[in-house]
Motif scaffolding. Structure first.
Motif, PDB file in Angstrom:
ATOM      1  N   HIS A   1      35.297  60.066 -17.474  1.00  0.00           N
ATOM      2  CA  HIS A   1      36.268  60.992 -18.382  1.00  0.00           C
ATOM      3  C   HIS A   1      35.550  62.038 -19.431  1.00  0.00           C
ATOM      4  O   HIS A   1      35.122  62.352 -19.813  1.00  0.00           O
ATOM      5  CB  HIS A   1      37.565  61.698 -17.882  1.00  0.00           C
ATOM      6  CG  HIS A   1      38.080  62.848 -18.539  1.00  0.00           C
ATOM      7  ND1 HIS A   1      37.970  64.258 -18.342  1.00  0.00           N
ATOM      8  CD2 HIS A   1      39.110  63.402 -19.970  1.00  0.00           C
ATOM      9  CE1 HIS A   1      38.956  65.734 -18.469  1.00  0.00           C
ATOM     10  NE2 HIS A   1      38.585  64.674 -19.753  1.00  0.00           N
ATOM     11  N   GLU A   2      35.873  60.753 -20.481  1.00  0.00           N
ATOM     12  CA  GLU A   2      35.467  60.322 -21.524  1.00  0.00           C
ATOM     13  C   GLU A   2      33.895  60.685 -22.049  1.00  0.00           C
ATOM     14  O   GLU A   2      33.528  62.278 -22.858  1.00  0.00           O
ATOM     15  CB  GLU A   2      35.441  59.473 -22.352  1.00  0.00           C
ATOM     16  CG  GLU A   2      37.106  59.359 -22.752  1.00  0.00           C
ATOM     17  CD  GLU A   2      37.401  57.752 -23.550  1.00  0.00           C
ATOM     18  OE1 GLU A   2      36.404  57.466 -24.598  1.00  0.00           O
ATOM     19  OE2 GLU A   2      38.588  57.123 -23.065  1.00  0.00           O
TER      20      GLU A   2
ATOM     21  N   ALA B   1      24.554  53.125 -15.663  1.00  0.00           N
ATOM     22  CA  ALA B   1      25.588  53.188 -14.142  1.00  0.00           C
ATOM     23  C   ALA B   1      26.517  54.253 -14.407  1.00  0.00           C
ATOM     24  O   ALA B   1      27.443  54.081 -15.980  1.00  0.00           O
ATOM     25  CB  ALA B   1      25.975  52.176 -13.664  1.00  0.00           C
ATOM     26  N   ILE B   2      27.326  55.863 -13.801  1.00  0.00           N
ATOM     27  CA  ILE B   2      27.852  56.087 -14.099  1.00  0.00           C
ATOM     28  C   ILE B   2      29.699  55.248 -14.346  1.00  0.00           C
ATOM     29  O   ILE B   2      30.012  54.310 -13.231  1.00  0.00           O
ATOM     30  CB  ILE B   2      27.734  57.478 -13.284  1.00  0.00           C
ATOM     31  CG1 ILE B   2      26.874  57.992 -13.079  1.00  0.00           C
ATOM     32  CG2 ILE B   2      29.700  58.266 -13.593  1.00  0.00           C
ATOM     33  CD1 ILE B   2      26.710  59.446 -12.116  1.00  0.00           C
ATOM     34  N   PRO B   3      30.154  54.779 -15.483  1.00  0.00           N
ATOM     35  CA  PRO B   3      31.363  54.637 -15.418  1.00  0.00           C
ATOM     36  C   PRO B   3      32.001  54.612 -13.857  1.00  0.00           C
ATOM     37  O   PRO B   3      32.694  56.112 -13.614  1.00  0.00           O
ATOM     38  CB  PRO B   3      32.075  54.960 -16.494  1.00  0.00           C
ATOM     39  CG  PRO B   3      31.143  55.697 -17.474  1.00  0.00           C
ATOM     40  CD  PRO B   3      29.758  56.304 -16.623  1.00  0.00           C
TER      41      PRO B   3
ATOM     42  N   ARG C   1      29.063  67.133  -9.884  1.00  0.00           N
ATOM     43  CA  ARG C   1      30.170  66.764  -9.068  1.00  0.00           C
ATOM     44  C   ARG C   1      31.640  66.565  -9.988  1.00  0.00           C
ATOM     45  O   ARG C   1      32.696  67.014 -10.246  1.00  0.00           O
ATOM     46  CB  ARG C   1      30.188  66.446  -7.819  1.00  0.00           C
ATOM     47  CG  ARG C   1      31.507  65.933  -6.735  1.00  0.00           C
ATOM     48  CD  ARG C   1      31.507  65.416  -5.754  1.00  0.00           C
ATOM     49  NE  ARG C   1      30.332  64.344  -5.812  1.00  0.00           N
ATOM     50  CZ  ARG C   1      29.506  64.236  -5.947  1.00  0.00           C
ATOM     51  NH1 ARG C   1      28.750  64.783  -5.000  1.00  0.00           N
ATOM     52  NH2 ARG C   1      28.834  63.048  -6.104  1.00  0.00           N
ATOM     53  N   TYR C   2      31.460  65.577 -10.528  1.00  0.00           N
ATOM     54  CA  TYR C   2      32.066  64.770 -11.884  1.00  0.00           C
ATOM     55  C   TYR C   2      32.925  66.087 -13.127  1.00  0.00           C
ATOM     56  O   TYR C   2      34.707  66.317 -13.154  1.00  0.00           O
ATOM     57  CB  TYR C   2      31.716  63.847 -12.089  1.00  0.00           C
ATOM     58  CG  TYR C   2      32.390  62.700 -11.326  1.00  0.00           C
ATOM     59  CD1 TYR C   2      32.918  62.017 -10.164  1.00  0.00           C
ATOM     60  CD2 TYR C   2      31.244  61.753 -11.531  1.00  0.00           C
ATOM     61  CE1 TYR C   2      33.071  61.153  -9.661  1.00  0.00           C
ATOM     62  CE2 TYR C   2      30.638  60.317 -10.338  1.00  0.00           C
ATOM     63  CZ  TYR C   2      31.712  60.650  -9.496  1.00  0.00           C
ATOM     64  OH  TYR C   2      32.102  58.747  -8.578  1.00  0.00           O
ATOM     65  N   CYS C   3      32.069  66.689 -13.298  1.00  0.00           N
ATOM     66  CA  CYS C   3      32.274  68.054 -14.216  1.00  0.00           C
ATOM     67  C   CYS C   3      33.291  69.053 -14.015  1.00  0.00           C
ATOM     68  O   CYS C   3      34.025  69.577 -14.118  1.00  0.00           O
ATOM     69  CB  CYS C   3      31.150  68.135 -14.626  1.00  0.00           C
ATOM     70  SG  CYS C   3      29.966  67.503 -16.444  1.00  0.00           S
ATOM     71  N   VAL C   4      32.616  69.476 -12.504  1.00  0.00           N
ATOM     72  CA  VAL C   4      34.009  70.675 -11.671  1.00  0.00           C
ATOM     73  C   VAL C   4      35.138  69.602 -11.065  1.00  0.00           C
ATOM     74  O   VAL C   4      36.248  69.888 -11.943  1.00  0.00           O
ATOM     75  CB  VAL C   4      33.032  71.065 -10.565  1.00  0.00           C
ATOM     76  CG1 VAL C   4      33.555  71.604  -9.770  1.00  0.00           C
ATOM     77  CG2 VAL C   4      32.275  71.360 -10.977  1.00  0.00           C
ATOM     78  N   ILE C   5      35.059  68.583 -10.739  1.00  0.00           N
ATOM     79  CA  ILE C   5      36.758  68.031 -10.691  1.00  0.00           C
ATOM     80  C   ILE C   5      37.558  67.840 -11.684  1.00  0.00           C
ATOM     81  O   ILE C   5      38.852  67.748 -11.737  1.00  0.00           O
ATOM     82  CB  ILE C   5      36.395  66.394  -9.467  1.00  0.00           C
ATOM     83  CG1 ILE C   5      35.284  66.549  -8.399  1.00  0.00           C
ATOM     84  CG2 ILE C   5      37.808  65.683  -9.625  1.00  0.00           C
ATOM     85  CD1 ILE C   5      35.516  65.697  -7.664  1.00  0.00           C
TER      86      ILE C   5
END
Length: 73
Positions: A12-13, A3-5, A50-54
Motif C-alpha cells: 500500500h505504501e 517484486a511487488i511487495p 488492480r492493487y491500486c483499484v482495490i
C-alpha cells in the motif's frame, strides 16, 4: 525489476507513492495510459493497476474505460 511487495501494508505504501507521483488528480486516464505509467516501474502493470483499484487509490469506471485518482475529503 523487483517484486511487488507481498505484505499489504508495504504494498500500500508503494502504491500510494506511485499514484502520487505518476497520476494527476484533475484528469482521467485510459487503461493504456495507466499501463504506460505503471510500466515505467514494473512489467506487471495489470497487478499494479488492480492493487491500486482495490486499495482505492484509482477509481475505475464500471465499463473499464477510464481511471482517475479519487478526490479525498
Amino acid at each position: 525489476m523487483t517484486a511487488i511487495p507481498v505484505r499489504p501494508a508495504v504494498r500500500h505504501e508503494l502504491l500510494v507513492h506511485l499514484t502520487d507521483t505518476l497520476f494527476d488528480t484533475d484528469r482521467t486516464y485510459s487503461e493504456r495510459e495507466v499501463n504506460a505509467a505503471l510500466h515505467t516501474v514494473h512489467d506487471d502493470t495489470a497487478a499494479l493497476r488492480r492493487y491500486c483499484v482495490i486499495d482505492g487509490l484509482l477509481v475505475r469506471e464500471k465499463d473499464g474505460s477510464d481511471y482517475r485518482v479519487p478526490q479525498h475529503a
